[in-house]
Motif scaffolding. Structure first.
Motif, PDB file in Angstrom:
ATOM      1  N   SER A 140       0.829  -1.206   0.000  1.00  0.00           N
ATOM      2  CA  SER A 140       0.000   0.000   0.000  1.00  0.00           C
ATOM      3  C   SER A 140       0.864   1.256   0.000  1.00  0.00           C
ATOM      4  O   SER A 140       0.584   2.225  -0.723  1.00  0.00           O
ATOM      5  CB  SER A 140      -0.920   0.005   1.227  1.00  0.00           C
TER       6      SER A 140
ATOM      7  N   GLY B 245       2.313   1.922  -3.374  1.00  0.00           N
ATOM      8  CA  GLY B 245       1.297   2.488  -4.260  1.00  0.00           C
ATOM      9  C   GLY B 245       1.079   3.966  -4.008  1.00  0.00           C
ATOM     10  O   GLY B 245       0.923   4.752  -4.950  1.00  0.00           O
TER      11      GLY B 245
ATOM     12  N   LYS C 165       1.748   7.117  -6.606  1.00  0.00           N
ATOM     13  CA  LYS C 165       0.664   8.026  -6.986  1.00  0.00           C
ATOM     14  C   LYS C 165       0.947   9.471  -6.588  1.00  0.00           C
ATOM     15  O   LYS C 165       0.694  10.406  -7.350  1.00  0.00           O
ATOM     16  CB  LYS C 165      -0.647   7.570  -6.333  1.00  0.00           C
TER      17      LYS C 165
ATOM     18  N   VAL D 293       4.895  -1.094 -11.063  1.00  0.00           N
ATOM     19  CA  VAL D 293       3.646  -1.160 -10.312  1.00  0.00           C
ATOM     20  C   VAL D 293       3.135  -2.603 -10.383  1.00  0.00           C
ATOM     21  O   VAL D 293       2.969  -3.152 -11.466  1.00  0.00           O
ATOM     22  CB  VAL D 293       2.589  -0.209 -10.903  1.00  0.00           C
TER      23      VAL D 293
END
Length: 460
Positions: A63, A66, A70, A142
């Motif tokens: 998480s 990620g 982003k 990713v």
């Protein structure tokens, strides 16, 4: 669950392989999930509680990666992620070590906690730290959660490595699912697994029968010259065949399922310098320490003195990674100093004959491994004391054990390597299956007689 245990060899592995290949035949695309399931069973066999900790750690790191990709808060979130991973490692592995150190220094009151060390925490923590650092350095990979979970928990490398980078493994998942596993790959995997099994059961474990009594004797007083030499040589060979045997088995298992893991050993006891030794010994750890510690501290970019300091700090931390004991710190520091001397000699153009270089390197590494194995620094000094004691009185070893030592030393120094044997034989699947069945059955007697034979690196 040990790779050399009856439960693994005769229950877990046949079930995992059978289910995996049936899923490829009847449920294409499910192979990854089958291996995730068996990997979680493999870890949960030891502790269901720490299985939850492992999965939570993976979910949080995935998480965080990620979020970094982003939002782009690389430095801030890198610090949070690495700090969280190190905190987890610190609580379970080093809390009591630092508590004792602080109380000894008079800073705090004496305190000890009853903490159980989660299996493989050092390895799965390093895997995840490397991924976060790569992301912070601009890596744009990713991954979906299942691929990332599979990368961390894949059972051949989960417990004791090798340390695998995300971009070495995850790209193989799609490729492996889109094609059949080549028969030659399966055959090589079986051959490597059997060679590793043989190293563990026929060399490492019998060497332990020499090592353990001599190190136990060192707890009560200095050893004689004979016993110091025997203990030092025996343990250096035991840890090599134990750990390289595990690695062969891990790489072999991976090949059976269609995946390739990076090599971890390349005849390290043939090295003619300490620098060369660390290019051959636990190669994936050496690479991790170099890329994420040594280079981050400047490497060789800021002059000789800064380079030597970076080497020393890197090796001390590498030693501490192995365990919460001053013996590991001392082991790492000695290797750091040894590498600094090695670089200094090379920089000055000083050279010794090749045989002298090899002997000095081997003797240094073997003596340092005594400190690695000992319970305390004084214990290590007792084991090494015989090198300064003219008494040749000897204790444990028998003629058969001397023969074992001689054979193990010849194999370790002169080779061949396991990979070299497999490449030379070019085994076929049917022949490998027949030979592996015979080998496993032949070694079953050894296994039954030697039930308490964990791999040395499982404790890290």
């Amino acid at each position: 669950m040990l790779f050399n245990s009856s439960a693994f060899l005769f229950v877990f592995l046949p079930l995992a392989l059978g289910t995996f290949y049936l899923s490829r035949r009847f449920w294409p695309g499910s192979e990854k999930y089958i291996l995730i399931f068996f990997s979680l069973v493999f870890y949960g066999y030891w502790s269901k509680t720490f299985l939850v900790l492992l999965v939570l750690s993976i979910a949080l790191n995935w998480s965080l990666a990620g979020i970094v990709l982003k939002l782009g808060w690389r430095r801030q979130l890198l610090f949070v992620g690495v700090a969280a991973n190190l905190a987890l490692l610190g609580i379970f592995k080093y809390a009591n070590f630092f508590a004792v150190a602080l109380s000894t220094a008079g800073i705090t009151e004496p305190r000890q906690w009853s903490i159980i060390l989660p299996l493989a925490i050092s390895f799965f923590t390093f895997h995840q730290i490397s991924y976060l650092i790569d992301i912070s350095r601009g890596d744009k990979h990713v991954y979906n959660f299942w691929d990332y979970l599979f990368y961390i928990v894949f059972f051949p490398h989960l417990i004791a490595g090798p340390i695998v980078r995300h971009n070495e493994f995850i790209y193989q998942i799609e490729t492996a699912n889109s094609r059949p596993v080549p028969p030659a790959m399966i055959a090589q995997g079986i051959a490597l697994f059997i060679l590793g099994f043989g190293k563990k059961m026929l060399l490492a474990n019998p060497l332990a029968a020499i090592v353990d009594p001599l190190f136990s004797a060192g707890l009560s007083g200095p050893l004689s010259l004979h016993d110091s030499v025997t203990a030092t040589l025996s343990f250096s060979l035991q840890i090599y065949f134990d750990f390289s045997g595990y690695t062969d088995m891990a790489l072999g298992l991976s090949l059976m399922f269609g995946y390739r893991l990076p090599a971890n050993f390349n005849a390290p006891y043939a090295a003619a310098s300490l620098v060369d030794f660390w290019r051959r010994w636990h190669m994936t750890l050496s690479r991790f320490l170099k890329d994420y510690l040594y280079i981050s501290m400047g490497g060789n970019r800021f002059g000789y003195a800064r380079q030597m300091l970076a080497l020393l700090v890197t090796m001390v931390l590498g030693g501490l990674w192995h365990g919460a004991n001053w013996t590991f710190v001392a082991w790492g520091a000695l290797h750091g100093l040894g590498l600094a001397v090695n670089h200094t000699f090379a920089k000055a153009g000083l050279k010794l004959p090749a045989l002298a270089n090899w002997f000095i390197t081997f003797a240094f590494v073997a003596c340092c491994f005594v400190i690695f194995r000992a319970e305390t620094i004084p214990h290590a000094m007792n084991v090494l004391a015989g090198f300064f004691n003219p008494s040749w009185a000897h204790g444990v070893p028998s003629i058969n054990q001397y023969a074992l030592l001689a054979a193990a030393l010849a194999i370790a120094v002169l080779g061949p390597t396991s990979q070299g044997v497999v490449d030379e034989l070019k085994p076929r699947t049917r022949a490998s299956l027949a030979l592996s069945t015979l080998a496993v059955l032949s070694l079953a007697g050894v296994l039954i007689a030697d039930k308490n034979a964990p791999f040395i690196y499982f404790q890290f």
